[in-house]
Design a protein around this motif. Sequence first.
Motif, PDB file in Angstrom:
ATOM      1  N   ALA A 147       0.853  -1.148  -0.087  1.00 55.33           N
ATOM      2  CA  ALA A 147       0.029  -0.099   0.021  1.00 55.33           C
ATOM      3  C   ALA A 147       0.880   1.246   0.075  1.00 55.33           C
ATOM      4  O   ALA A 147       1.903   1.336   0.627  1.00 55.33           O
ATOM      5  CB  ALA A 147      -0.937  -0.040   1.197  1.00 55.33           C
ATOM      6  N   PRO A 148       0.472   2.452  -0.382  1.00 54.84           N
ATOM      7  CA  PRO A 148       1.053   3.653  -0.276  1.00 54.84           C
ATOM      8  C   PRO A 148       1.192   4.004   1.035  1.00 54.84           C
ATOM      9  O   PRO A 148       0.323   3.714   1.787  1.00 54.84           O
ATOM     10  CB  PRO A 148       0.190   4.635  -1.104  1.00 54.84           C
ATOM     11  N   LEU A 149       2.297   4.904   1.049  1.00 55.52           N
ATOM     12  CA  LEU A 149       2.686   5.124   2.607  1.00 55.52           C
ATOM     13  C   LEU A 149       1.473   6.182   2.960  1.00 55.52           C
ATOM     14  O   LEU A 149       0.926   6.869   2.107  1.00 55.52           O
ATOM     15  CB  LEU A 149       3.857   6.113   2.645  1.00 55.52           C
ATOM     16  N   LEU A 150       0.975   6.216   4.286  1.00 56.96           N
ATOM     17  CA  LEU A 150      -0.102   6.707   4.776  1.00 56.96           C
ATOM     18  C   LEU A 150      -1.437   6.137   4.302  1.00 56.96           C
ATOM     19  O   LEU A 150      -2.590   6.577   4.954  1.00 56.96           O
ATOM     20  CB  LEU A 150      -0.011   8.112   4.703  1.00 56.96           C
ATOM     21  N   LEU A 156       1.881  16.225   0.829  1.00 50.23           N
ATOM     22  CA  LEU A 156       3.283  16.728   1.176  1.00 50.23           C
ATOM     23  C   LEU A 156       4.095  15.361   1.181  1.00 50.23           C
ATOM     24  O   LEU A 156       5.292  15.804   0.173  1.00 50.23           O
ATOM     25  CB  LEU A 156       3.287  17.064   2.561  1.00 50.23           C
ATOM     26  N   LEU A 157       3.688  14.053   1.616  1.00 47.48           N
ATOM     27  CA  LEU A 157       4.942  13.122   1.614  1.00 47.48           C
ATOM     28  C   LEU A 157       4.856  12.702  -0.100  1.00 47.48           C
ATOM     29  O   LEU A 157       5.817  12.177  -0.470  1.00 47.48           O
ATOM     30  CB  LEU A 157       4.077  12.101   2.420  1.00 47.48           C
ATOM     31  N   VAL A 169      11.464   5.363   2.862  1.00 49.81           N
ATOM     32  CA  VAL A 169      10.790   6.556   4.235  1.00 49.81           C
ATOM     33  C   VAL A 169      11.016   5.691   5.493  1.00 49.81           C
ATOM     34  O   VAL A 169      10.253   4.774   5.656  1.00 49.81           O
ATOM     35  CB  VAL A 169       9.679   7.189   3.914  1.00 49.81           C
ATOM     36  N   THR A 170      11.528   6.303   6.422  1.00 54.95           N
ATOM     37  CA  THR A 170      11.703   5.594   7.701  1.00 54.95           C
ATOM     38  C   THR A 170      10.966   6.321   9.051  1.00 54.95           C
ATOM     39  O   THR A 170      10.476   5.927   9.704  1.00 54.95           O
ATOM     40  CB  THR A 170      13.128   5.545   8.200  1.00 54.95           C
TER      41      THR A 170
END
Length: 280
Positions: A43-46, A219-220, A232-233
């Motif tokens: 899945a995409p981040l967030l 933003l991300l 991304v950590t």
Amino acid sequence: MTATDTHAAWKGRREEAEDTLSADTAARLAATLDHPPAPTDVAPLLAHWLCFPPRAPHSELGPDGHPRRGGFLPPVRLPRRMWAGGALRFMAPLRTGVPVRRTSILADVRESEGRSGPLVFVTVDHKLRQEGAPVLTERQDLVYRGAPVTPPAARERAPEDTPPPGLWQRALVPDPVLLFRYSALTFNAHRIHYDRPYACEEEGYPGLVVHGPLTATLLLDLYLRRRPGARVTGFRFRGVRPAFDGRELTLHATPTGTGADLYAADDRGRTVMSAEVDAV
């Protein structure tokens, strides 16, 4: 018992929940962000913000569209609730089709006084796991505020320093369709995001309010568009003021040695949200 005592009694509350993010739902988030279809089980981040949506029956919603106060979150009587910011650490990709377990702890409740009146800040800590392995940790900061007592123009903040333009930029105008799609993805019934008469006449905003998590996601996404191979950590963000539909929102990012500094600015150049990315 005072309101302060009542709120403090909620500290330390714990909640467990389980959900599964489908590949189709993750693809709908990608479409909302204007990404082409790309079949994947990651899945995409967030995208975890699409999991664990509120499932309160319609009859148990408050006048603002949120579930009525109480339950896991404290019964704060101030009418306006906003997502003020948060911090995340990513340990592993969130996989679609695999059950995800979330443990939530109400870490803090504190009262304060702002320019517009009383405030209550609520901090919630989340830990997400899949098949027993940690996926991410998250701190969410919520703020409750009183009803507006003066016209919006009279509540404008004093001029502030504007960060320099980012090395990378993207300008967009959030419209009601974008806000609707994100509300639908997150099953968010908060009326400030889709009910213009309510947002303007009841809560005193000049338009529909752009979701804080949506601004953070944009933003991300700007960073990942420029650094598609980055891992991304960590991600931290802080809301400064609301953004509204029909007004240009400019996203800024400047790479650093450990990730990037980011911010979103409204059509007057004022910071809406600041953020930082940690990446390797």
